[in-house]
Structure formats: structure tokens, C-alpha cells
Design a protein around this motif. Sequence first.
Motif, PDB file in Angstrom:
ATOM      1  N   VAL A 139      -6.124   0.123   6.549  1.00 24.06           N
ATOM      2  CA  VAL A 139      -6.179  -1.124   5.796  1.00 24.06           C
ATOM      3  C   VAL A 139      -5.910  -2.302   6.732  1.00 24.06           C
ATOM      4  O   VAL A 139      -5.367  -2.143   7.820  1.00 24.06           O
ATOM      5  CB  VAL A 139      -5.151  -1.146   4.641  1.00 24.06           C
ATOM      6  CG1 VAL A 139      -5.375   0.012   3.689  1.00 24.06           C
ATOM      7  CG2 VAL A 139      -3.716  -1.119   5.177  1.00 24.06           C
ATOM      8  N   GLY A 140      -6.315  -3.489   6.292  1.00 24.67           N
ATOM      9  CA  GLY A 140      -5.962  -4.711   7.003  1.00 24.67           C
ATOM     10  C   GLY A 140      -6.923  -5.132   8.093  1.00 24.67           C
ATOM     11  O   GLY A 140      -6.669  -6.112   8.797  1.00 24.67           O
ATOM     12  N   ASN A 158      -5.136   5.045  -1.251  1.00 27.04           N
ATOM     13  CA  ASN A 158      -4.363   3.817  -1.051  1.00 27.04           C
ATOM     14  C   ASN A 158      -4.152   3.143  -2.404  1.00 27.04           C
ATOM     15  O   ASN A 158      -4.858   2.205  -2.779  1.00 27.04           O
ATOM     16  CB  ASN A 158      -5.089   2.866  -0.099  1.00 27.04           C
ATOM     17  CG  ASN A 158      -5.064   3.333   1.336  1.00 27.04           C
ATOM     18  OD1 ASN A 158      -4.174   4.078   1.741  1.00 27.04           O
ATOM     19  ND2 ASN A 158      -6.041   2.902   2.117  1.00 27.04           N
ATOM     20  N   MET A 218      -2.096   0.612  -4.720  1.00 29.91           N
ATOM     21  CA  MET A 218      -1.532  -0.675  -4.293  1.00 29.91           C
ATOM     22  C   MET A 218      -0.757  -1.344  -5.405  1.00 29.91           C
ATOM     23  O   MET A 218      -1.095  -1.239  -6.582  1.00 29.91           O
ATOM     24  CB  MET A 218      -2.648  -1.613  -3.825  1.00 29.91           C
ATOM     25  CG  MET A 218      -3.486  -1.041  -2.703  1.00 29.91           C
ATOM     26  SD  MET A 218      -4.790  -2.153  -2.125  1.00 29.91           S
ATOM     27  CE  MET A 218      -5.873  -0.954  -1.325  1.00 29.91           C
ATOM     28  N   VAL A 255       0.839  -1.198   0.000  1.00 31.18           N
ATOM     29  CA  VAL A 255       0.000   0.000   0.000  1.00 31.18           C
ATOM     30  C   VAL A 255       0.870   1.242   0.000  1.00 31.18           C
ATOM     31  O   VAL A 255       1.747   1.391   0.847  1.00 31.18           O
ATOM     32  CB  VAL A 255      -0.940   0.005   1.227  1.00 31.18           C
ATOM     33  CG1 VAL A 255      -1.819   1.252   1.213  1.00 31.18           C
ATOM     34  CG2 VAL A 255      -1.803  -1.253   1.245  1.00 31.18           C
ATOM     35  N   TYR A 290      -8.784  -4.133   2.362  1.00 25.97           N
ATOM     36  CA  TYR A 290      -7.898  -3.054   1.927  1.00 25.97           C
ATOM     37  C   TYR A 290      -8.711  -2.008   1.160  1.00 25.97           C
ATOM     38  O   TYR A 290      -8.902  -2.126  -0.046  1.00 25.97           O
ATOM     39  CB  TYR A 290      -6.785  -3.616   1.035  1.00 25.97           C
ATOM     40  CG  TYR A 290      -5.673  -4.289   1.796  1.00 25.97           C
ATOM     41  CD1 TYR A 290      -4.440  -3.677   1.935  1.00 25.97           C
ATOM     42  CD2 TYR A 290      -5.867  -5.535   2.396  1.00 25.97           C
ATOM     43  CE1 TYR A 290      -3.408  -4.288   2.643  1.00 25.97           C
ATOM     44  CE2 TYR A 290      -4.851  -6.155   3.110  1.00 25.97           C
ATOM     45  CZ  TYR A 290      -3.625  -5.522   3.227  1.00 25.97           C
ATOM     46  OH  TYR A 290      -2.617  -6.138   3.943  1.00 25.97           O
TER      47      TYR A 290
END
Length: 269
Positions: free
Chosen positions: A249-250, A38, A40, A28, A243
Motif C-alpha cells: 500500500v501507499g 487489506n 482498513m 491498514v 491503497y
Amino acid sequence: MEPFVITTFSSGNRLSRTTRRADMEPIVITTFPGWDVNSMIVPLADGKAFVVDPAACEIGGDENAIIDRLEAENLSPIAIVITHGHFDHVCGIKTLVAKYPNLPVLIHRNGADRLGKNSVDEQSKQLKKRPHASFVLPAVSDLPEPAGFLEHKKTLFDAIPSAESNFSPLVCDALKEWQVIFTPGHSADSVCILNEKEKVIIAGDTIFYYGYPATDLPSGSISRLSMTYQELEGAFGSDVRIYPGHDKVGFTTKDYPFWQYAPNFYESY
């Protein structure tokens, strides 16, 4: 957080600006300062990767953020995946394609007119709703035509033209692990990309941590977003890491069961 990005219930804790949690998880890169997209990089195999929602561009002051990280990781991109065609998620496409010519751009068919030589027309409609962001118009004008379309329940392998003849079996198998889920609401072309094996879903602006996306841009629909949330309930495991296109995120649905907020959407506007 920009108001066109997310309505926030609780800010949560931002993670580091560049995050790679595991070998096959998305890298990210928080791009376009102020919008904090974000973007990626998703490793596949054989040094190949795909890039999601590139927003790094000259206008944002971070033109080389994604390119530098690709080079640092010794990764070569084979596709650009667009979760939806809003200006903040596509403003870095031209930068990447200039560096990597003929890089295919993939988007849902409903967003096809947000790319291509006439993209300025559709992007201008969005920017009329966000006049403070109109300075980005040069970055989202005359974009590359979509090379393939992201279709519900099909994979990234299905979307990339001639993937089998262009890439190794390992890369093709990795592409087949990423399945498209059509998730309209924030935008009519919104998709998520799910990898059940790696327990990761790339959610674009469909799911946020303790919040939900705006629906006031062209083709957005609060009622369709509510339906999408209900359809997503149980669509992936509670251990799948989410995400989003902005902010934290996560997290998983054990941290935040986002669909429980769907009935409240009708009361929020």
C-alpha cells in the motif's frame, strides 16, 4: 499470494501488517491470514470512522482484529464500505455487525445480490470457481442487506442513509471528501474511493503494485478491466497514494503507472 487475488509482475516489498501513516490516512490491518486482505479503518472526525472490506472472522482465526484496533484507536465505526462483493472482502461483515448493530453496509448496486439473506446463492457461485476456499461459505451466508449504494462520482455522504441527521457537520464534511469511482473489470461491482484532499485512493482489487487482478470469477471481464485502466489514467494526481485490497500500500503512479499495462491484458490470458 493466492492466485484468485492477483497476477504479480514483481512481488515488491510488503509493508508492515498494520500501518497508519498519517492521522487521516487509512489504518491498514492485514486480515484473514493466507488471503492477506487489506481491511482498513478510515478516521473521519469526532472519533468516527468507516471500515473498508472487513475480512477478519472466526473462520480466518482473527475475528477481533478490526474490533480491537477500533477500540485501541478510540474510534466508532459508522459504516462498512465494500469495494466489491467477493467472499474474501465480505467474510468479516457479520462479525462487525454483531459488535456494532445497525452498522450500514455500502456496496455498488451491481453487487447487491452478494449481500443480504440470499447472499449464499451468489457467494456459492464464486466459490465454485475457488473450491479450495469453500470453507468460508458460512461467513458469507445470510449477510446484512445493503443499506445504501456506492454510485459513480457521488460521495460516501450520499450513500449513507440520513447521514446529515445522524452525524455532526464535521463528520458529514469528512464523508463528502470521499468520492466513489466505478471501476468494473475484476468484478462488475468494483469501485475505488478517492479523497483528493488527503491524496489517497482506496483501490480494492482494481489496482495492485506491479500486477493486475484476476477476472475469471463471475462478472469479471478482462476487456472491461482494460477499459477501466484507460479511464483511470489521469483520473487522479501522480502524488495520490494507492491503497489496494491486497499486498503493498501507499505507492503512487510515479512508482507504478498501472494503466500502461492495459493493452497487455488481451495477451495475458
